[in-house]
Design a protein around this motif. Structure first.
Motif, PDB file in Angstrom:
ATOM      1  N   ARG A 131       0.855  -1.186   0.000  1.00 24.55           N
ATOM      2  CA  ARG A 131       0.000   0.000   0.000  1.00 24.55           C
ATOM      3  C   ARG A 131       0.884   1.225   0.000  1.00 24.55           C
ATOM      4  NH1 ARG A 131      -0.342   2.069   5.439  1.00 24.55           N
ATOM      5  NH2 ARG A 131       0.148   0.498   7.009  1.00 24.55           N
ATOM      6  N   TYR A 156      14.088   4.525  21.809  1.00 26.73           N
ATOM      7  CA  TYR A 156      12.703   5.034  21.890  1.00 26.73           C
ATOM      8  C   TYR A 156      12.416   5.906  20.679  1.00 26.73           C
ATOM      9  CZ  TYR A 156       8.420   6.990  23.860  1.00 26.73           C
ATOM     10  OH  TYR A 156       7.112   7.353  24.076  1.00 26.73           O
ATOM     11  N   SER A 157      11.293   5.666  20.079  1.00 24.85           N
ATOM     12  CA  SER A 157      10.949   6.404  18.864  1.00 24.85           C
ATOM     13  C   SER A 157       9.553   6.980  18.969  1.00 24.85           C
ATOM     14  CB  SER A 157      11.021   5.452  17.663  1.00 24.85           C
ATOM     15  OG  SER A 157      10.644   6.131  16.479  1.00 24.85           O
ATOM     16  N   LEU A 158       9.404   8.180  18.477  1.00 23.80           N
ATOM     17  CA  LEU A 158       8.067   8.732  18.213  1.00 23.80           C
ATOM     18  C   LEU A 158       8.011   9.031  16.713  1.00 23.80           C
ATOM     19  CD1 LEU A 158       7.522  11.057  21.320  1.00 23.80           C
ATOM     20  CD2 LEU A 158       6.368   8.894  20.815  1.00 23.80           C
ATOM     21  N   TYR A 159       8.180   7.978  15.957  1.00 17.12           N
ATOM     22  CA  TYR A 159       8.306   8.062  14.505  1.00 17.12           C
ATOM     23  C   TYR A 159       9.456   9.022  14.147  1.00 17.12           C
ATOM     24  CZ  TYR A 159       6.932   7.383   9.679  1.00 17.12           C
ATOM     25  OH  TYR A 159       6.937   7.023   8.364  1.00 17.12           O
ATOM     26  N   THR A 160      10.611   8.733  14.766  1.00 16.55           N
ATOM     27  CA  THR A 160      11.752   9.647  14.737  1.00 16.55           C
ATOM     28  C   THR A 160      12.909   9.067  13.942  1.00 16.55           C
ATOM     29  OG1 THR A 160      11.114  10.033  17.057  1.00 16.55           O
ATOM     30  CG2 THR A 160      13.131  11.112  16.257  1.00 16.55           C
ATOM     31  N   ALA A 189      11.970   3.316  13.667  1.00 17.11           N
ATOM     32  CA  ALA A 189      11.725   1.995  14.259  1.00 17.11           C
ATOM     33  C   ALA A 189      10.319   1.512  13.878  1.00 17.11           C
ATOM     34  CB  ALA A 189      11.858   2.087  15.779  1.00 17.11           C
ATOM     35  N   GLU A 190       9.376   2.451  13.811  1.00 19.27           N
ATOM     36  CA  GLU A 190       7.999   2.074  13.467  1.00 19.27           C
ATOM     37  C   GLU A 190       7.937   1.453  12.074  1.00 19.27           C
ATOM     38  OE1 GLU A 190       8.860   4.888  14.939  1.00 19.27           O
ATOM     39  OE2 GLU A 190       7.485   5.307  16.599  1.00 19.27           O
ATOM     40  N   SER A 220       9.914  -1.982  11.687  1.00 19.98           N
ATOM     41  CA  SER A 220       9.204  -3.136  12.262  1.00 19.98           C
ATOM     42  C   SER A 220       7.939  -3.446  11.464  1.00 19.98           C
ATOM     43  CB  SER A 220       8.896  -2.905  13.740  1.00 19.98           C
ATOM     44  OG  SER A 220       8.170  -1.710  13.914  1.00 19.98           O
ATOM     45  N   ARG A 279       7.090  -7.103   9.769  1.00 13.14           N
ATOM     46  CA  ARG A 279       5.848  -7.863   9.974  1.00 13.14           C
ATOM     47  C   ARG A 279       5.183  -8.176   8.634  1.00 13.14           C
ATOM     48  NH1 ARG A 279       5.176  -3.918  13.949  1.00 13.14           N
ATOM     49  NH2 ARG A 279       3.546  -2.867  12.752  1.00 13.14           N
ATOM     50  N   THR A 290       7.711  15.947  17.474  1.00 16.38           N
ATOM     51  CA  THR A 290       6.536  15.178  17.087  1.00 16.38           C
ATOM     52  C   THR A 290       5.289  16.061  17.008  1.00 16.38           C
ATOM     53  OG1 THR A 290       7.527  13.503  18.554  1.00 16.38           O
ATOM     54  CG2 THR A 290       5.336  13.023  17.619  1.00 16.38           C
ATOM     55  N   GLN A 327      -1.091   4.532  12.553  1.00 14.94           N
ATOM     56  CA  GLN A 327      -1.898   3.367  12.185  1.00 14.94           C
ATOM     57  C   GLN A 327      -3.162   3.262  13.037  1.00 14.94           C
ATOM     58  OE1 GLN A 327       0.704  -0.046  12.822  1.00 14.94           O
ATOM     59  NE2 GLN A 327       1.196  -0.081  10.651  1.00 14.94           N
ATOM     60  N   ASN A 366       2.153  10.668  24.578  1.00 16.97           N
ATOM     61  CA  ASN A 366       3.379  10.891  23.796  1.00 16.97           C
ATOM     62  C   ASN A 366       3.099  10.718  22.301  1.00 16.97           C
ATOM     63  OD1 ASN A 366       4.512  10.923  26.329  1.00 16.97           O
ATOM     64  ND2 ASN A 366       6.078   9.379  25.911  1.00 16.97           N
ATOM     65  N   TYR A 367       2.246   9.743  21.969  1.00 17.33           N
ATOM     66  CA  TYR A 367       2.061   9.433  20.540  1.00 17.33           C
ATOM     67  C   TYR A 367       0.616   9.526  20.081  1.00 17.33           C
ATOM     68  CZ  TYR A 367       1.319   5.047  23.021  1.00 17.33           C
ATOM     69  OH  TYR A 367       0.898   4.112  23.909  1.00 17.33           O
ATOM     70  N   ALA A 420       3.348   8.061  15.332  1.00 17.90           N
ATOM     71  CA  ALA A 420       3.938   7.024  16.182  1.00 17.90           C
ATOM     72  C   ALA A 420       2.886   6.115  16.812  1.00 17.90           C
ATOM     73  CB  ALA A 420       4.796   7.675  17.268  1.00 17.90           C
ATOM     74  N   THR A 459       1.489   3.239  16.399  1.00 21.28           N
ATOM     75  CA  THR A 459       1.645   2.027  15.589  1.00 21.28           C
ATOM     76  C   THR A 459       1.723   0.811  16.507  1.00 21.28           C
ATOM     77  OG1 THR A 459       4.054   1.850  15.637  1.00 21.28           O
ATOM     78  CG2 THR A 459       3.120   3.408  14.045  1.00 21.28           C
ATOM     79  N   MET A 460       1.921  -0.352  15.936  1.00 19.30           N
ATOM     80  CA  MET A 460       1.982  -1.580  16.724  1.00 19.30           C
ATOM     81  C   MET A 460       3.143  -1.592  17.720  1.00 19.30           C
ATOM     82  SD  MET A 460      -0.670  -3.282  16.360  1.00 19.30           S
ATOM     83  CE  MET A 460      -0.272  -4.759  17.292  1.00 19.30           C
ATOM     84  N   LEU A 461       4.139  -0.730  17.509  1.00 17.32           N
ATOM     85  CA  LEU A 461       5.253  -0.691  18.461  1.00 17.32           C
ATOM     86  C   LEU A 461       4.788  -0.352  19.867  1.00 17.32           C
ATOM     87  CD1 LEU A 461       8.540   0.911  17.123  1.00 17.32           C
ATOM     88  CD2 LEU A 461       7.932  -1.481  17.413  1.00 17.32           C
TER      89      LEU A 461
END
Lengths: 481, 481
Positions: free
Chosen positions: A128, A212-216, A238-239, A242, A246, B216, B300, B439-440, B445, B447-449
């Motif tokens: 997608r 630790y990620s916030l879509y970073t 990281a988001e 991963s 998957r 973010t 997501q 935070n997200y 961010a 997401t499934m994480l």
């Protein structure tokens, strides 16, 4: 050459020597046999140390490091090597240093790499459509203008890449490595493109090296081995890494388009920034305090390494303000030399050049100090030197108890002083409570929001106080080798 | 109308009733006077409850909620109201529900707003060039194609805006409000544009409502008061909002260009998703378990509210799997009704429409359950109902001790069940350890994480077990009013 390569690797990995630290805890003052006269001398500096600390924490320097750093990073923004902004920020520090009456203020020119990011984007096309946040890595080549469109293979390790090498040709390799520590995990960023290219990948996307990620997305340096085809490489979040894992584990075919305008341009000239306070007795003898002025091209480089550079600078200004220039009448009488290194992020370029060009002065270095792991609440120093050096440092730490229960641990970790330390010069790096450091390291989130005024004041106080005691000390610290 | 307005406000603020919770802790089982027969009856469900929990935590449902949620959110991505992706994701749930043998599976159509983000960008032009990360807010109007270029005023509060209102005309207002809690602080997001517009601002940029930022931006809904000029509004990062404040406090003039293609389009049709397990005795009686299927158009929607929707769905599937349909031979014999609400993020649209259209069935509702504050490790339920209802729930919690030390607190917080709860229907919202939720929340961010398999299993187990006990109970829970 070997040394240089070693240093680059050491810097790329910026090894978190937690294990070394722990095992070194036994190396405490109890095993030291300093002469009573020396202990007495060290202890005699306490009033001066307290005056330095008081002036920083409660006096006219309270909050000044944070304010000056904020003005600096807000005004200039990121200071990437090769940019005019970096040079203007260097001019600013030089001019302000002269205004403040610091001595021997000058820039020392050094040829630096000039990599530019350009526009960059990545899009998941299949299964997608999804935009992929990314940051290209330093020295990465770009893509053709239309980008590279290819199917994806996701691996979690170099071992998995090796095991599935027959699937790699023509693909974009996504590394979805687990974060263990920066030191352990950064090899995927620094070597991912090379390893993927060896097996015929057309590009590599690395999961950002962070706990630790916030879509970073995070950036950083990478290097190509000789003899591999240079393929574009960037870090993704990281988001997304991963997610791709998957999807691909479910048998889904992924296709990505990657566009990067990244380019390696001819070298530019930058400058290491030097300012001193001179001693009158033996002006060739030096205590160095340092951090690097350049930063990545994202965020503001507030923590990496605005904080380190500014506690060094403020420490010198504080010593000048208090008129605590080396003034003992015995023969030892050191200069304070503040250095803001250039080109650290792109390969410790400024420091290695400087140290190589000042090699003959090594013997005159009493101690070299660096802060480049964050300026949080102080924990102490990472020190490389003889046992005697560590014992002296440990004794000095006792004078700083009002700032915290500070510890001396080994080895030194500062990338910029590594060439000195490896040549036997006693050196130390500032160690502080950096639990969150790698959340925003090399990202847009490295801004003043992560700096704390009190922690910066304490950093300034410690740099000034430690430099003062080491400069006043009646003994030369022994070098190794 | 008033009710609707109240609900919208309640939802915009999503009040964190921490204070209410604390003061409500005294409302524990000691003050309850449940008949011994009822206590005995509740306790008699323990074996069934344990079977449900065991099947979820250690049996065939272990890890299933996480896996199914991951497949769902990975495959469809964000499911924003008005998009075909949302409708396809609804079809997926309907089809899978039928495949699984759930009953009365159907969608109920509802007219929903259709706001689109379009491209958006913001650039600091003065004092230096800087890209500004942003996310436009739901219902915001766009800008002209060339954007809006204007000087900036930065305020930290509505009070400061009021105090400096003469400076506002023609400017972009940046709100740099301090984060206190989501409930306290979200008013700047929901009302910032309106308040700024009242004083003649041309656009508003709001500091994202979050306790922690890694550069973010967060999105979310906002609303324009009637009679104000609709101005474009977006959230920016905490980093940039505080940067602009510092710059402007230094007397620097800031200028920003803001481009937003955001548009409010004609309504579309979406569907609430219903699936049931029917009781044989009194099929009109119902226990509702619910979450919302729509999400924001970023990330997501894994935690907001994929997790809530999926623990509801999995709970129903689990009861079906265990054949624990209501089967007591006394007169009370409830249906389980799982509802995935649509259009929650854009104004609780699906739920409010559904509840209004099923008003006549309110009297048959035994209990309505919702999860929309995250599916972390369970802490218990927020409940609105009579004292007797709370006492019954508290007694039931004792059956769940293998999942945790669960507490009943007041009031219920679920936005989608609020219309029911306000009409006197006893209802509860799932409460879990949501320390990092904001935070997200509403970001890329989500997401499934951020989802944990064990926590999701526990959520599923609790939703199934609580529904089961409430459905089996020999008494109707009293309604308020």
């Amino acid at each position: 050459m070997f040394l240089k390569k070693f240093l680059i690797i050491a810097w790329l990995f910026q090894v978190q020597s937690t294990i070394a630290l722990e095992s070194d805890e036994t190396n405490n003052v109890n095993t030291c046999n300093l002469p009573q006269s020396l202990i007495k001398e060290i202890d005699s500096y306490e009033p001066f140390v307290h005056a330095i600390i008081n002036e920083t924490l409660y006096g006219s320097f309270k909050g000044v490091t944070w304010n000056e750093l904020a003005y600096f990073v807000d005004t200039f923004g990121p200071r990437f090597t090769g940019t005019t902004v970096l040079e203007r920020s260097i001019d600013y520090v030089l001019n302000k240093s002269m205004e403040f009456g610091l001595e021997n203020v000058h820039g020392e020119s050094v040829s630096v790499p000039h990599w530019i990011r350009g526009k960059e984007s990545a899009t998941l096309l299949k299964p997608r459509h999804k935009n992929i946040a990314l940051l290209g890595l330093g020295t990465s080549v770009g893509t053709p203008p239309q980008g590279i469109t290819a199917k994806v293979i996701v691996v979690d390790s170099f071992q998995e890449l090796e095991d599935r090498k027959h699937e790699v040709p023509g693909k974009i390799v996504v590394f979805n490595e687990k974060y263990i520590s920066y030191g352990e995990t950064v090899k995927y960023r620094s070597k991912g493109a090379t390893e993927a290219s060896k097996y015929g990948a057309v590009a590599a996307l690395i999961r950002s090296v962070t706990p630790y990620s916030l879509y970073t997305p995070h950036t950083g340096m990478q290097r190509y081995d000789e003899n591999v085809t240079k393929i574009p490489v960037a870090c993704i979040t990281a988001e997304d890494a991963s997610l791709f894992r998957r999807m691909s584990d479910r048998g889904t075919v992924l296709e990505i388009n990657l566009k990067m305008q990244a380019k390696n341009l001819p070298n530019k000239v930058s400058r290491n920034v030097i300012a001193e306070l001179k001693g009158s007795e033996t002006p060739e003898k030096v205590v160095v305090i340092s951090g690097h002025i350049d930063s990545w091209d994202v965020g503001q480089g507030a923590m990496d390494d605005g904080g380190g550079a500014f506690i060094s600078w403020q420490a010198l200004k504080l010593l000048k303000h208090l008129n605590y220039r080396p003034r003992r009448t015995n023969l030892i009488n050191y200069n304070y030399r503040m250095i803001m290194w250039t080109g650290e992020e792109v390969g410790i370029v400024g420091a290695n050049y400087y140290i190589k060009n000042h090699r003959s002065e090594d013997k005159n270095l009493q101690f070299v100090l660096e802060s480049d792991s964050g300026t949080f609440m102080p924990l102490g120093f990472q020190v490389t030197g003889t046992e005697k050096v560590k014992c002296i440092l440990e004794r000095i730490m006792k004078l700083f108890s009002i700032v915290g229960n500070l510890k001396v641990r080994s080895p030194s970790e500062g990338p910029d002083i590594a060439s000195w330390v490896n040549a036997g010069v006693p050196g130390g790096s500032f160690r502080s409570q950096d639990e969150t450091y790698f959340n925003y390291h090399h990202t847009n989130a490295d801004t003043m929001l992560v700096e704390n005024p009190e922690a910066l004041d304490k950093g300034t106080a410690l740099f000034a106080a430690l430099s003062y005691v080491l400069a006043e000390l009646s003994v030369d610290l022994p070098h190794q080798k």
